[in-house]
Design an enzyme around this catalytic site. Structure first.
Site, PDB file in Angstrom:
ATOM      1  N   THR A  27       0.870  -1.180   0.000  1.00 13.39           N
ATOM      2  CA  THR A  27       0.000   0.000   0.000  1.00 13.39           C
ATOM      3  C   THR A  27       0.902   1.222   0.000  1.00 13.39           C
ATOM      4  OG1 THR A  27      -0.067   0.096   2.401  1.00 13.39           O
ATOM      5  CG2 THR A  27      -1.796  -1.171   1.324  1.00 13.39           C
ATOM      6  N   GLU A  69      -5.768  -3.234  -1.616  1.00  6.18           N
ATOM      7  CA  GLU A  69      -6.302  -4.458  -1.002  1.00  6.18           C
ATOM      8  C   GLU A  69      -7.444  -5.073  -1.805  1.00  6.18           C
ATOM      9  OE1 GLU A  69      -5.632  -1.638   0.455  1.00  6.18           O
ATOM     10  OE2 GLU A  69      -4.883  -1.867   2.498  1.00  6.18           O
ATOM     11  N   LYS A 100     -14.699  16.417  12.205  1.00  5.16           N
ATOM     12  CA  LYS A 100     -15.686  16.219  13.277  1.00  5.16           C
ATOM     13  C   LYS A 100     -15.904  17.543  13.990  1.00  5.16           C
ATOM     14  CE  LYS A 100     -14.234  11.452  13.651  1.00  5.16           C
ATOM     15  NZ  LYS A 100     -12.842  11.436  13.177  1.00  5.16           N
ATOM     16  N   TRP A 133     -20.469  15.373  11.457  1.00  8.27           N
ATOM     17  CA  TRP A 133     -19.405  15.135  10.488  1.00  8.27           C
ATOM     18  C   TRP A 133     -19.556  16.061   9.289  1.00  8.27           C
ATOM     19  CZ3 TRP A 133     -18.543   9.127   9.833  1.00  8.27           C
ATOM     20  CH2 TRP A 133     -18.069   8.610  11.060  1.00  8.27           C
TER      21      TRP A 133
HETATM   22  P1  ADP Z   1      -3.355   4.237  -0.201  1.00 12.09           P
HETATM   23  O1  ADP Z   1      -4.397   3.655   0.705  1.00 12.09           O
HETATM   24  O2  ADP Z   1      -1.993   3.978   0.302  1.00 12.09           O
HETATM   25  O3  ADP Z   1      -3.613   5.643  -0.640  1.00 12.09           O
HETATM   26  P2  ADP Z   1      -4.613   2.914  -2.388  1.00 12.09           P
HETATM   27  O4  ADP Z   1      -4.263   3.241  -3.779  1.00 12.09           O
HETATM   28  O5  ADP Z   1      -4.851   1.522  -2.040  1.00 12.09           O
HETATM   29  O6  ADP Z   1      -3.426   3.447  -1.545  1.00 12.09           O
HETATM   30  O7  ADP Z   1      -5.824   3.839  -1.958  1.00 12.09           O
HETATM   31  C1  ADP Z   1      -7.122   3.375  -1.733  1.00 12.09           C
HETATM   32  C2  ADP Z   1      -7.975   4.502  -1.246  1.00 12.09           C
HETATM   33  O8  ADP Z   1      -8.105   5.524  -2.229  1.00 12.09           O
HETATM   34  C3  ADP Z   1      -9.393   4.112  -0.940  1.00 12.09           C
HETATM   35  O9  ADP Z   1      -9.494   3.506   0.316  1.00 12.09           O
HETATM   36  C4  ADP Z   1     -10.112   5.450  -1.006  1.00 12.09           C
HETATM   37  O10 ADP Z   1      -9.969   6.198   0.193  1.00 12.09           O
HETATM   38  C5  ADP Z   1      -9.377   6.168  -2.093  1.00 12.09           C
HETATM   39  N1  ADP Z   1     -10.130   6.068  -3.346  1.00 12.09           N
HETATM   40  C6  ADP Z   1      -9.923   5.227  -4.371  1.00 12.09           C
HETATM   41  N2  ADP Z   1     -10.817   5.439  -5.371  1.00 12.09           N
HETATM   42  C7  ADP Z   1     -11.621   6.440  -4.950  1.00 12.09           C
HETATM   43  C8  ADP Z   1     -12.750   7.114  -5.519  1.00 12.09           C
HETATM   44  N3  ADP Z   1     -13.214   6.840  -6.730  1.00 12.09           N
HETATM   45  N4  ADP Z   1     -13.342   8.074  -4.776  1.00 12.09           N
HETATM   46  C9  ADP Z   1     -12.881   8.400  -3.547  1.00 12.09           C
HETATM   47  N5  ADP Z   1     -11.835   7.808  -2.974  1.00 12.09           N
HETATM   48  C10 ADP Z   1     -11.199   6.850  -3.658  1.00 12.09           C
END
Ligand code: ADP
Length: 549
Positions: free
Chosen positions: A187, A331, A443, A448
């Site tokens: 990640t 993930e 918050k 929220w």
């Molecule tokens: P990291 O968690 O290290 O940034 P990832 O690429 O796995 O790496 O990121 C996943 C996260 O990116 C998701 O949990 C979400 O918060 C965000 N994300 C991915 N796609 C979208 C989307 N279309 N809209 C909003 N958030 C998104």
């Protein structure tokens, strides 16, 4: 009673063999920055992948389960590695070239990579790290780039093309268990230490089929996909595997990821599809606004990795390019949702669906969990943390060469679902709308405020290029939003004006009092807003903040 069906393992090897034969004429085109791009057919890539597997086994003694890393741009050699390494039973470990050096060192050592395939242009990044990478025995350099810095280092250095020369074009691919590791990806550590996700042959196979379904990207051999999303960012969202299944041509930008060469690539090569995070599309929009280009070959663009501002979608609609919003994570392989509207709607009726994160495919089960741990209804109103499970969803993180896989409590529920850390609502017809990351929610006085909603509203202002909103401590309310805004060139709007603009769509109590103009929004290694950095800048007093009454 058991079925009478054959139990054939789902392997990356099968995808390779299928792509290089049935779709042997499909092509990977790699941008070179010269008069002509480089073109290589799937058949050639398959043959070269076979030679690479022979070399890895015969020269380096790579065995099943060994980790082979890549530090590469998107290009045809990287695709060869994608197929050679898993098919021989080894594990492809894609390294994110934008990570800070200490994180890269941590990741390579944690995975205990034995071999690194690197693009010559990235040697300045790798060479200083090598003394800290005791498990790396071999470095294989592909493409152009000065190699002199490698001299005298305690590692064996090879040239990719020389390594492949004279190797056999056949390989006795092993019969693998479909649950074996095929690839791994850490990640990007946006919200904590990098953690290793290990994909199986089975998960990659099933995910590729989903990518190819019409309810997801649904491309065919008649398409060309511009794969901007890096091959180190969740396997380029599964595209290199999916394309070999159905013969979709790939257009690879290599290191030419700036808006101007991307615009040129699109106009010249006419891809019908593209995949990238919103930052890329923001940059390209500014570029084609200044220097118009024809982007209309792109019938469909997959945009995700961070929330797509509706204003961006609208701007591309006007350019004749349809953005389709997708949500996913390292993930989740990453395909979680895609925002194709239900059938039979007018453009106006489609709009509210298009700006959601989208619908879940059959392979991904979802549930929302409220703050008290109860499951929430899909009513489009009840907001909770999204949890998912499915055949291409991680069930644990890699524990290192001698460690057991681990399941942190904040990441996996007691019954094994993945806790995404994303907060949102799901409508009765299954469309997900994310309001925030749990860690980014503001918050304020027990209520929220969605940072994403404020950002989207701000970015809809004609004089705003980008905007990021973070929570900052507030004596009275606990937390309040701080709006950090990047203005377009020549903008004249002031904070009062921006707040009045926001007031048209946002409840009064949610409007930020604290404002600052910044030169650009800090970005993470995969191009997302880096809110950690903004919060720290604020805490350190590094931002020039104006507080409105
Ligand atoms: P990291 O968690 O290290 O940034 P990832 O690429 O796995 O790496 O990121 C996943 C996260 O990116 C998701 O949990 C979400 O918060 C965000 N994300 C991915 N796609 C979208 C989307 N279309 N809209 C909003 N958030 C998104």
């Amino acid at each position: 009673m058991l079925s009478t069906m054959q139990d054939v393992p789902l392997l990356v090897t099968r995808i390779l063999q299928h792509g290089m034969t049935i779709h042997g004429k499909s092509q990977v085109t790699t941008w070179t920055g010269e008069a002509e791009p480089h073109r290589r057919s799937f058949a050639e890539i398959g043959t070269r992948a076979t030679r690479l597997a022979n070399a890895l086994r015969d020269e380096f003694g790579v065995q099943q389960g060994d980790r082979v890393a890549t530090l590469m741009w998107n290009n045809s050699e990287h695709v060869e590695a994608y197929f050679a390494i898993p098919s021989m039973g080894a594990v492809l470990h894609t390294l994110n070239l934008r990570l800070p050096p200490e994180q890269l060192v941590f990741i390579v050592n944690h995975a205990a990579d034995r071999v690194v395939l690197v693009n010559g242009t990235l040697l300045p990044l790798l060479v200083p790290l090598l003394p800290h990478l005791p498990t790396v025995e071999h470095v294989v350099v592909a493409g152009i780039g000065d190699r002199s810095a490698l001299e005298g280092l305690d590692v064996r250095v090879h040239d990719y093309e020389e390594l492949l020369e004279g190797r056999s074009d056949s390989y006795d691919w092993p019969d693998l268990d479909e649950r074996q590791a095929a690839a791994m990806c850490y990640t990007s550590g946006t919200t904590g230490d990098p953690k290793g996700v290990v994909y199986s042959h089975r998960s990659i196979y099933l995910h590729s089929m989903q990518v190819n379904m019409a309810e997801s990207m649904g491309l065919t051999a008649a398409d060309t996909s511009l794969v901007v999303v890096p091959q180190f960012h969740v396997n380029a969202w599964g595209l290199p595997h999916a394309t070999f299944m159905t013969g979709i041509n790939m257009l690879m930008p290599d290191r030419f990821l700036q808006p101007a060469p991307l615009a040129e690539m699109i106009e010249r090569e006419k891809p019908s599809h593209a995949a990238a995070v919103p930052t890329i599309w923001q940059g390209l929009l500014a570029e084609v606004t200044a220097n118009p280009r024809d982007l209309t070959s792109m019938k469909q663009v997959t945009i995700g990795g961070a929330a797509c501002p509706p204003s961006l979608m609208e701007a591309y609609d006007k350019l004749g390019v349809r953005l389709c919003h997708a949500w996913g994570m390292t993930e989740t392989s990453p395909l979680g949702t895609m925002a194709h509207p239900p059938a039979g709607l007018t453009a106006e009726e489609e709009w509210p669906y298009r700006i959601t994160q989208g619908r879940f495919p059959a392979g991904v089960e979802a549930r929302l969990v409220g703050p008290d741990g109860s499951f929430l209804p899909w009513d489009g109103e009840s907001a909770g943390e999204l949890e998912v499970r499915g055949t291409w969803i991680a069930g644990a993180y890699y524990g290192g060469a001698s460690g057991e896989p681990f399941r942190p409590e904040d990441k996996f529920s007691a019954d094994g679902w993945l806790k995404t850390g994303d907060v949102g609502v799901i409508s009765s017809d299954g469309y997900l709308t994310l309001t925030d990351r749990a860690k980014d929610v503001i918050k304020s006085g027990g209520e929220w405020i969605s940072s994403v909603e404020l950002e989207n509203a701000l970015m809809a202002h004609p004089e705003v290029a980008e905007a990021a909103v973070v929570a900052v401590p507030d004596d009275k309310w606990g937390e309040r939003p701080l709006a950090t805004v990047v203005l377009k060139e020549g903008a004249t709007v002031d904070y009062e004006g921006l707040r009045a603009f926001l007031a048209q769509s946002i409840a009064k109590w949610q409007l930020p009092e604290r404002w600052t103009v910044i030169a650009s929004v800090p970005k993470t290694s995969v191009g997302k807003f880096d809110k950690k950095v903004i919060r720290k800048q604020y805490a350190d007093g590094a931002l020039d903040v104006t507080k409105l009454d």
